[in-house]
Design an enzyme around this catalytic site. Structure first.
Site, PDB file in Angstrom:
ATOM      1  N   ASN A  10       0.855  -1.183   0.000  1.00  0.00           N
ATOM      2  CA  ASN A  10       0.000   0.000   0.000  1.00  0.00           C
ATOM      3  C   ASN A  10       0.893   1.236   0.000  1.00  0.00           C
ATOM      4  O   ASN A  10       1.462   1.589   1.024  1.00  0.00           O
ATOM      5  CB  ASN A  10      -0.899  -0.035   1.250  1.00  0.00           C
ATOM      6  CG  ASN A  10      -1.729   1.224   1.407  1.00  0.00           C
ATOM      7  OD1 ASN A  10      -1.826   2.042   0.487  1.00  0.00           O
ATOM      8  ND2 ASN A  10      -2.337   1.388   2.572  1.00  0.00           N
ATOM      9  N   LYS A  12       0.088   4.260  -0.330  1.00  0.00           N
ATOM     10  CA  LYS A  12      -0.573   5.426   0.273  1.00  0.00           C
ATOM     11  C   LYS A  12      -0.371   6.673  -0.612  1.00  0.00           C
ATOM     12  O   LYS A  12      -0.314   6.558  -1.827  1.00  0.00           O
ATOM     13  CB  LYS A  12      -0.072   5.647   1.705  1.00  0.00           C
ATOM     14  CG  LYS A  12      -0.145   4.369   2.552  1.00  0.00           C
ATOM     15  CD  LYS A  12       0.021   4.623   4.009  1.00  0.00           C
ATOM     16  CE  LYS A  12       0.081   3.303   4.751  1.00  0.00           C
ATOM     17  NZ  LYS A  12       0.019   3.463   6.188  1.00  0.00           N
ATOM     18  N   HIS A  96      -9.545   0.748   4.827  1.00  0.00           N
ATOM     19  CA  HIS A  96      -8.241   0.941   5.475  1.00  0.00           C
ATOM     20  C   HIS A  96      -8.419   1.865   6.682  1.00  0.00           C
ATOM     21  O   HIS A  96      -9.240   2.783   6.662  1.00  0.00           O
ATOM     22  CB  HIS A  96      -7.239   1.540   4.484  1.00  0.00           C
ATOM     23  CG  HIS A  96      -5.847   1.563   5.033  1.00  0.00           C
ATOM     24  ND1 HIS A  96      -5.409   2.551   5.867  1.00  0.00           N
ATOM     25  CD2 HIS A  96      -4.821   0.682   4.897  1.00  0.00           C
ATOM     26  CE1 HIS A  96      -4.150   2.294   6.219  1.00  0.00           C
ATOM     27  NE2 HIS A  96      -3.775   1.168   5.643  1.00  0.00           N
ATOM     28  N   GLU A  98      -6.827   4.305   7.761  1.00  0.00           N
ATOM     29  CA  GLU A  98      -6.679   5.749   7.521  1.00  0.00           C
ATOM     30  C   GLU A  98      -7.958   6.319   6.912  1.00  0.00           C
ATOM     31  O   GLU A  98      -8.297   7.482   7.123  1.00  0.00           O
ATOM     32  CB  GLU A  98      -5.435   6.009   6.649  1.00  0.00           C
ATOM     33  CG  GLU A  98      -4.171   5.825   7.488  1.00  0.00           C
ATOM     34  CD  GLU A  98      -2.980   5.261   6.753  1.00  0.00           C
ATOM     35  OE1 GLU A  98      -2.945   5.308   5.515  1.00  0.00           O
ATOM     36  OE2 GLU A  98      -2.072   4.754   7.448  1.00  0.00           O
ATOM     37  N   GLU A 168      -5.357  -5.271  10.731  1.00  0.00           N
ATOM     38  CA  GLU A 168      -4.356  -4.218  10.906  1.00  0.00           C
ATOM     39  C   GLU A 168      -4.669  -3.431  12.173  1.00  0.00           C
ATOM     40  O   GLU A 168      -5.477  -2.480  12.126  1.00  0.00           O
ATOM     41  CB  GLU A 168      -4.385  -3.265   9.711  1.00  0.00           C
ATOM     42  CG  GLU A 168      -4.141  -3.937   8.383  1.00  0.00           C
ATOM     43  CD  GLU A 168      -3.614  -2.933   7.388  1.00  0.00           C
ATOM     44  OE1 GLU A 168      -2.433  -3.025   7.063  1.00  0.00           O
ATOM     45  OE2 GLU A 168      -4.374  -2.048   6.969  1.00  0.00           O
ATOM     46  N   GLY A 174       2.184   2.281  10.724  1.00  0.00           N
ATOM     47  CA  GLY A 174       3.067   3.425  10.542  1.00  0.00           C
ATOM     48  C   GLY A 174       3.736   3.894  11.821  1.00  0.00           C
ATOM     49  O   GLY A 174       4.334   4.966  11.855  1.00  0.00           O
ATOM     50  N   SER A 214       3.309  -2.119  10.488  1.00  0.00           N
ATOM     51  CA  SER A 214       4.772  -2.057  10.654  1.00  0.00           C
ATOM     52  C   SER A 214       5.441  -3.400  10.387  1.00  0.00           C
ATOM     53  O   SER A 214       6.396  -3.772  11.079  1.00  0.00           O
ATOM     54  CB  SER A 214       5.135  -1.525  12.041  1.00  0.00           C
ATOM     55  OG  SER A 214       4.638  -0.204  12.202  1.00  0.00           O
TER      56      SER A 214
HETATM   57  C1  PEP Z   1      -0.848  -0.134   6.034  1.00  0.00           C
HETATM   58  O1  PEP Z   1      -0.940   1.016   5.643  1.00  0.00           O
HETATM   59  O2  PEP Z   1      -1.706  -0.951   5.694  1.00  0.00           O
HETATM   60  C2  PEP Z   1       0.287  -0.491   6.874  1.00  0.00           C
HETATM   61  C3  PEP Z   1       0.302  -1.676   7.426  1.00  0.00           C
HETATM   62  O3  PEP Z   1       1.283   0.465   7.040  1.00  0.00           O
HETATM   63  P1  PEP Z   1       2.723   0.243   7.751  1.00  0.00           P
HETATM   64  O4  PEP Z   1       3.293  -1.045   7.180  1.00  0.00           O
HETATM   65  O5  PEP Z   1       3.515   1.441   7.372  1.00  0.00           O
HETATM   66  O6  PEP Z   1       2.463   0.126   9.208  1.00  0.00           O
END
Ligand code: PEP
Length: 254
Positions: A10, A12, A96, A98, A168, A174, A214
């Site tokens: 992703n 973003k 997601h 976000e 998630e 992040g 992460s």
């Molecule tokens: C995500 O945006 O789905 C995600 C898992 O981000 P990150 O790996 O940066 O935590």
């Protein structure tokens, strides 16, 4: 039940037209012969066509980060399922964290998007996950169950073949914090039990559930050894082709 792991990148709101194409070419070059893991990338909307052509001839699949549920019309700024297909996408992220927590999407909107996307022949990664406060209050499983039930309302067992779940935890996205393999496994197992109740045990066993939050080359292998973790949804580390490819390697069954 042998589930084929799936790893998504992703991107973003990152990359430029040139760096998106270069990243896609690097991901394709590093994973072009990978057949034990499905790999998909999710660039920003304006670069979908550029990335589609960079991926042509490779097994890397293309997805979008969001979609709107209406087929066309006066919805300024939104993107339809047919537009995504027209750009070469066969995957889309829905719900997601976000979009839920920064943009303010509710469970009902997430559900409409899931139904529209699957109905249009797109594959969906439906993202779920609890916030830090919800985890600390002992509500993680209840939140994930609510998001699963609401997000999948009206979806048939047959349509679940087109849906992947991404667990998630919001506090891990992040932030550099990652769920322990044991905590992630417990959440995935609980999610699979919800799917068994919503559909049937064999549909639940066949559904891929990715971990996201992460995930990096250094922690991916331990997470992937867990029996209910079927790959990963990767944010930050997906912007580096070598790191992303190392995670893809870690997802391959050993
Ligand atoms: C995500 O945006 O789905 C995600 C898992 O981000 P990150 O790996 O940066 O935590």
């Amino acid at each position: 039940m042998q589930r084929i792991p799936i790893v998504g990148g992703n991107w973003k709101m990152n990359t430029t037209r040139a760096t998106a194409a270069a990243l896609a070419r690097a991901v394709a070059a590093a994973n072009g012969t990978q057949d034990a893991v499905q790999v998909a990338v999710f660039p920003p909307f304006p670069y979908l066509i550029e990335v589609a052509s960079a991926l042509r001839g490779s097994p890397i699949m293309l997805g979008a980060q969001d979609v709107y549920f209406e087929p066309d019309g006066a919805f300024t700024g939104e993107i339809s399922t047919s537009m995504l297909r027209d750009c070469g996408c066969n995957w889309v992220l829905v719900g997601h964290s976000e979009r839920r927590h920064v943009i303010g999407e509710c469970d009902d909107l997430v559900n409409r998007k899931v139904l529209a996307a699957v109905g249009a022949g797109l594959n969906v990664i439906l993202c779920i996950g609890e916030t830090k406060g919800q985890r600390e209050a002992g509500e993680a499983d209840a939140v994930n169950e609510r998001q699963l039930r609401a997000g999948l309302r009206g979806v048939s067992a047959a349509q679940m073949k087109s849906i992947v779940i991404a667990y998630e935890p919001v506090w891990a996205i992040g932030t550099g914090l990652t769920a322990t393999p044991e905590d992630a496994q417990a959440a995935h197992k609980a999610a699979r039990a919800v799917l068994a109740g919503l559909f049937d045990p064999s549909t639940a066993q066949a559904t891929r559930i990715q971990y996201g939050g992460s995930m990096k080359p250094g922690n991916a292998a331990n997470l992937m050894t867990m029996p209910d973790i079927d790959g990963g949804l990767i944010g930050g580390a997906s912007l580096n082709a070598a790191d992303f490819s190392a995670i893809v390697q870690a997802a391959a069954p050993h």
